[in-house]
Design a protein around this motif. Structure first.
Motif, mmCIF file in Angstrom:
data_model
loop_
_atom_site.group_PDB
_atom_site.id
_atom_site.type_symbol
_atom_site.label_atom_id
_atom_site.label_comp_id
_atom_site.label_asym_id
_atom_site.label_seq_id
_atom_site.Cartn_x
_atom_site.Cartn_y
_atom_site.Cartn_z
ATOM 1 N N PRO A 1 29.643 10.617 24.103
ATOM 2 C CA PRO A 1 29.673 11.951 23.650
ATOM 3 C C PRO A 1 31.123 12.279 23.573
ATOM 4 O O PRO A 1 31.952 11.926 24.536
ATOM 5 N N ALA A 2 31.574 12.878 22.622
ATOM 6 C CA ALA A 2 32.864 13.705 22.447
ATOM 7 C C ALA A 2 33.312 14.533 23.634
ATOM 8 O O ALA A 2 32.563 15.406 24.000
ATOM 9 N N PRO A 3 34.457 14.135 24.404
ATOM 10 C CA PRO A 3 34.649 14.918 25.643
ATOM 11 C C PRO A 3 35.327 16.198 24.959
ATOM 12 O O PRO A 3 36.804 16.227 25.443
ATOM 13 N N LEU A 4 34.711 16.899 24.193
ATOM 14 C CA LEU A 4 35.418 18.161 23.658
ATOM 15 C C LEU A 4 35.203 19.237 24.478
ATOM 16 O O LEU A 4 33.999 19.801 24.459
ATOM 17 N N HIS A 5 36.117 19.694 25.519
ATOM 18 C CA HIS A 5 36.074 20.610 26.288
ATOM 19 C C HIS A 5 37.284 21.254 26.540
ATOM 20 O O HIS A 5 38.428 20.696 26.437
ATOM 21 N N PHE A 6 37.220 22.555 26.950
ATOM 22 C CA PHE A 6 38.677 22.857 27.340
ATOM 23 C C PHE A 6 38.379 23.558 28.834
ATOM 24 O O PHE A 6 38.048 24.238 29.351
ATOM 25 N N LYS A 7 39.300 22.278 29.697
ATOM 26 C CA LYS A 7 39.052 22.506 31.067
ATOM 27 C C LYS A 7 40.580 23.135 31.873
ATOM 28 O O LYS A 7 41.140 22.473 32.451
ATOM 29 N N GLY A 8 40.911 24.309 31.286
ATOM 30 C CA GLY A 8 42.173 24.600 31.651
ATOM 31 C C GLY A 8 43.480 24.331 31.176
ATOM 32 O O GLY A 8 44.344 24.685 31.316
ATOM 33 N N GLY A 9 43.194 23.334 30.031
ATOM 34 C CA GLY A 9 44.450 22.942 29.279
ATOM 35 C C GLY A 9 45.164 21.729 29.998
ATOM 36 O O GLY A 9 46.221 21.252 29.073
ATOM 37 N N SER A 10 45.144 21.149 31.079
ATOM 38 C CA SER A 10 45.808 20.321 31.855
ATOM 39 C C SER A 10 45.903 18.900 30.965
ATOM 40 O O SER A 10 44.779 18.670 30.220
ATOM 41 N N TRP A 11 47.084 18.262 30.868
ATOM 42 C CA TRP A 11 47.028 17.020 30.390
ATOM 43 C C TRP A 11 45.991 15.985 30.710
ATOM 44 O O TRP A 11 45.328 15.078 29.952
ATOM 45 N N THR A 12 45.419 16.292 32.014
ATOM 46 C CA THR A 12 44.500 15.098 32.575
ATOM 47 C C THR A 12 43.324 15.080 32.027
ATOM 48 O O THR A 12 42.498 14.143 31.862
ATOM 49 N N SER A 13 42.784 16.177 31.101
ATOM 50 C CA SER A 13 41.657 16.107 30.349
ATOM 51 C C SER A 13 41.852 16.290 28.803
ATOM 52 O O SER A 13 40.900 16.638 28.193
ATOM 53 N N PHE A 14 43.111 16.292 28.463
ATOM 54 C CA PHE A 14 43.350 16.666 26.900
ATOM 55 C C PHE A 14 43.222 15.726 25.901
ATOM 56 O O PHE A 14 43.369 15.879 24.533
ATOM 57 N N MET A 15 43.451 14.375 26.569
ATOM 58 C CA MET A 15 43.629 13.061 25.500
ATOM 59 C C MET A 15 42.291 13.080 24.755
ATOM 60 O O MET A 15 42.528 12.843 23.548
ATOM 61 N N GLY A 16 41.058 13.513 25.361
ATOM 62 C CA GLY A 16 40.087 13.235 24.553
ATOM 63 C C GLY A 16 39.911 14.209 23.328
ATOM 64 O O GLY A 16 39.478 13.899 22.103
ATOM 65 N N LEU A 17 40.582 15.525 23.521
ATOM 66 C CA LEU A 17 40.482 16.378 22.408
ATOM 67 C C LEU A 17 41.301 15.713 21.254
ATOM 68 O O LEU A 17 41.107 15.947 20.094
ATOM 69 N N TRP B 1 50.765 24.155 37.712
ATOM 70 C CA TRP B 1 52.115 23.603 37.174
ATOM 71 C C TRP B 1 51.904 23.113 35.625
ATOM 72 O O TRP B 1 51.136 22.681 35.249
ATOM 73 N N GLY B 2 53.069 23.765 35.235
ATOM 74 C CA GLY B 2 52.975 23.417 33.476
ATOM 75 C C GLY B 2 51.948 24.518 32.727
ATOM 76 O O GLY B 2 51.470 24.288 31.719
ATOM 77 N N SER B 3 51.901 25.690 33.296
ATOM 78 C CA SER B 3 50.969 26.582 32.768
ATOM 79 C C SER B 3 51.225 26.892 31.403
ATOM 80 O O SER B 3 50.284 27.071 30.553
ATOM 81 N N ASN B 4 52.552 26.761 30.774
ATOM 82 C CA ASN B 4 52.790 27.301 29.795
ATOM 83 C C ASN B 4 52.278 26.236 28.526
ATOM 84 O O ASN B 4 51.678 26.591 27.508
ATOM 85 N N SER B 5 52.176 24.953 29.027
ATOM 86 C CA SER B 5 51.550 23.736 28.187
ATOM 87 C C SER B 5 49.990 23.994 28.296
ATOM 88 O O SER B 5 49.498 23.649 27.041
ATOM 89 N N ASP B 6 49.441 24.667 29.165
ATOM 90 C CA ASP B 6 47.994 24.781 29.044
ATOM 91 C C ASP B 6 47.793 25.753 28.206
ATOM 92 O O ASP B 6 46.800 25.420 27.489
ATOM 93 N N LEU B 7 48.420 26.759 28.249
ATOM 94 C CA LEU B 7 48.237 27.863 27.078
ATOM 95 C C LEU B 7 48.662 27.264 25.770
ATOM 96 O O LEU B 7 47.674 27.571 24.791
ATOM 97 N N LEU B 8 49.502 26.570 25.585
ATOM 98 C CA LEU B 8 49.703 26.082 24.208
ATOM 99 C C LEU B 8 48.642 25.001 23.680
ATOM 100 O O LEU B 8 48.387 24.809 22.600
ATOM 101 N N ASN B 9 48.322 24.029 24.745
ATOM 102 C CA ASN B 9 47.187 23.249 24.569
ATOM 103 C C ASN B 9 45.936 24.084 23.961
ATOM 104 O O ASN B 9 45.019 23.477 23.255
ATOM 105 N N ALA B 10 45.613 25.289 24.615
ATOM 106 C CA ALA B 10 44.647 26.115 24.005
ATOM 107 C C ALA B 10 44.911 26.450 22.723
ATOM 108 O O ALA B 10 43.682 26.305 22.064
ATOM 109 N N ALA B 11 45.909 26.645 22.374
ATOM 110 C CA ALA B 11 46.163 26.883 21.113
ATOM 111 C C ALA B 11 46.042 25.839 19.941
ATOM 112 O O ALA B 11 45.580 26.090 18.904
ATOM 113 N N MET B 12 46.139 24.611 20.685
ATOM 114 C CA MET B 12 46.013 23.652 19.568
ATOM 115 C C MET B 12 44.333 23.271 19.451
ATOM 116 O O MET B 12 44.188 23.052 18.191
#
Ligand code: 9MR
Length: 545
Positions: free
Chosen positions: A346-362, A412-423
């Motif tokens: 299954p596609a790991p398409l979820h937004f778990k707070g935007g951290s890099w740790t779970s963003f690669m699947g997106l 840590w890196g909250s700005n990137s979490d937000l920008l990842n959400a925007a992606m």
């Protein structure tokens, strides 16, 4: 009416696209029933706006806020707001290309992060510096599986404020930068970035990306696996690159680094195909070698050996790395084993707070969504639906937040979490151009560039108040007052893992847990994977609004 600049009017200090709907925030009670759009000198009143007097107590920002809805002027220019009882806002610009300079700077920042080269004045201006870290003979650390010898591993970008080079966080931001290239076309044509490769007939954007890709290629062992990082044992002091001469080691080898490389190399192969077919073919071959290694070593997690104290980029869940690699390899090669992988996972398409740790699947999902002609409908359709659902939830959650953000935790890196959400909402917008997705994206831009509880624009060199003391070794050691421009500070981090070194105000609220101090590596550092989604969003929003 009061004069002078108020700290209590939070706006995007860079500016707005013409006619954009936006929110500004007042953090002190205004007077009366209206406020004013002024020219930038503050002398001429250009428009009268209704003042919303409803306020909200927001403990996570330690504030009472009076949010105001605005529509940016349609005419390009420079403006300020004047709020009775408070004063003037920071000045801001309005224009079709209002984010172009910050965008270009955010890409040029990668040039300033280059290892193994001098930065001459001609390209680097006052941030010129001698060559550091040739990295032609990094010692194999026992954790690499090699008993002796050295690796020739030059080039690449420094990860962050430190001088190490990490495969996980080299491939991941590269994938985000590649995503922009695939979504909007070449964002920095040849000759626009003023780098040594400018005017070589190839996109400056891709020239810069190749500096990193070339390094990643050196980190692949003969068996196909990727070493985890190239690093000193301990972080260097706050000195210039050429003064940071501790022994560098090739450390670890693992599934996350290998799959992330496979993904970025496979994606890179599509992108470089038209420019250098030999390079592109090599990228595919190397990506497939990496995938083959991962099949034999499907869950080798990296953790720092006892004598290595630098960044870990540890992650024990490889679901998203596998999916990203499988998706990129399938889109690039069309081969059956990758398709089989996508069919059975299954596609790991979820937004778990935007951290890099779970963003690669997106990133893998975005690549599949970008290529409907290549992806079988029974795989495509559910991913499309899921992407819209996740974006809907991000957009809806944001509307419940006084700063219109999709999350309440600031790590840590909250700005990137937000920008990842925007992606994610940007990916959804490309499938279905709903205004609410675009609104979320511009709200995130506004936040990062000044409409946030700290009152700073988090991008060095942009905005009337931006970080001067980022945790960035070059900026700290170069004797130049201004930090290297175009770097995004990590942002508020309630974890305060650096509280021994940095001075936070006592009991500071989570959304204000950020200090403009060099010692603050947990709130005021910069990092490749934080700049990447910023670059993506700044360029994307100008094209897609
Ligand atoms: O971005 C990383 C963050 O998610 C982690 O919580 C943190 C602590 O492990 O590390 C961050 O990454 C740093 C890396 O380990 C070393 N270079 C600087 C990076 C940004 O602070």
């Amino acid at each position: 009416l009061p004069e002078g600049r108020s700290e209590h009017i939070l706006v995007n200090q860079v500016g707005y696209l013409p006619g954009a709907s936006a929110q500004i925030i007042l953090t002190q009670r205004p007077e009366g029933g209206e406020f004013y759009l002024m020219d930038s000198s503050g002398a001429a009143r250009l428009a009268t706006l209704p003042l919303a007097l409803d306020s909200l107590v927001w403990p996570s920002a330690g504030q009472t806020v009076w949010p105001q809805e605005i529509t940016a002027p349609r005419a390009a220019g420079h403006y300020r707001f004047l709020v009775p009882g408070l004063g003037y806002s920071a000045p801001f610009a309005v224009g079709d290309a209002v984010y172009q300079d910050p965008f270009l700077a955010s890409v040029k920042a990668l040039y300033y992060q280059r290892a193994s080269t001098a930065l001459p004045e001609r390209y680097a201006g006052k941030w010129q510096r001698p060559l550091g870290h040739p990295d032609t003979a990094a010692l194999y650390h026992p954790s690499s599986g090699k008993e002796k010898g050295t690796l020739d591993s030059p080039k690449g970008w420094y990860d962050a404020g430190d001088y190490n080079k990490y495969v996980v966080n080299g491939a991941f931001p590269l994938g985000q930068y590649f995503a922009l290239y695939e979504d909007i076309g070449d964002p920095v044509p040849d000759g626009q970035l003023n780098i040594p490769e400018s005017d070589n007939g190839v996109s400056d954007y891709l020239d810069e990306m190749r500096w990193e890709m070339d390094w990643l290629l050196t980190m692949q062992d003969d068996d196909g696996g990727l070493f985890h990082k190239l690093t000193t044992k301990e972080f260097e002091a706050m000195v210039m690159p050429h003064e940071a001469r501790r022994q560098r080691y090739v450390v670890g080898k693992g599934t996350a680094a290998t799959l992330n490389f496979a993904a970025a190399a496979a994606q890179g192969a599509r992108i470089f195909a038209d420019i250098d077919s030999v390079y592109a073919a090599d990228l595919v071959r190397r990506a497939e070698m990496a995938w083959a290694w991962a099949l034999l070593h499907p869950a080798v997690a990296y953790t720092n050996p006892a004598d290595i104290k630098t960044g870990e980029y540890g992650d024990k869940n490889f679901t998203d790395e596998w999916y990203w690699a499988g998706a990129e390899l399938f889109v690039t090669t069309g081969k059956a084993p990758y398709l089989a992988y996508l069919r059975s996972h299954p596609a790991p398409l979820h937004f778990k707070g935007g951290s890099w740790t779970s963003f690669m699947g997106l990133l893998g999902c975005f690549s599949l969504l970008r290529h409907p002609e290549k992806v079988p409908a029974e795989i495509y359709a559910p991913i499309r639906m899921r992407c819209l659902e996740v974006a809907d939830s991000i957009a809806a959650t944001s509307l419940e937040h006084p700063y219109r953000l999709p999350m309440t935790k600031f790590a840590w890196g909250s700005n990137s979490d937000l920008l990842n959400a925007a992606m994610v909402t940007a990916a959804a917008y490309q499938l279905s151009p709903e205004q609410r997705y675009l609104q979320h994206i511009t709200d995130v831009v506004d936040y990062v560039l000044g409409k946030n509880p700290t009152g700073y624009s988090f991008l060095t060199g942009f905005g009337s108040r931006s970080p001067m003391f980022i945790h960035h070794r070059q900026s700290a050691a170069d004797g130049i007052a201004e930090p290297v421009p175009g770097l995004l500070s990590g942002g508020p981090n309630s974890g305060q893992q650096d509280r021994q070194q940095a001075q936070y105000p006592p009991d500071v609220a989570p959304m204000k847990s950020w200090v403009d101090q060099q010692a603050s590596y947990a709130s005021n550092e910069i990092a490749l994977n934080w700049n990447a989604p910023l670059s993506y969003i700044l360029a994307w929003v100008q094209v897609n609004r």
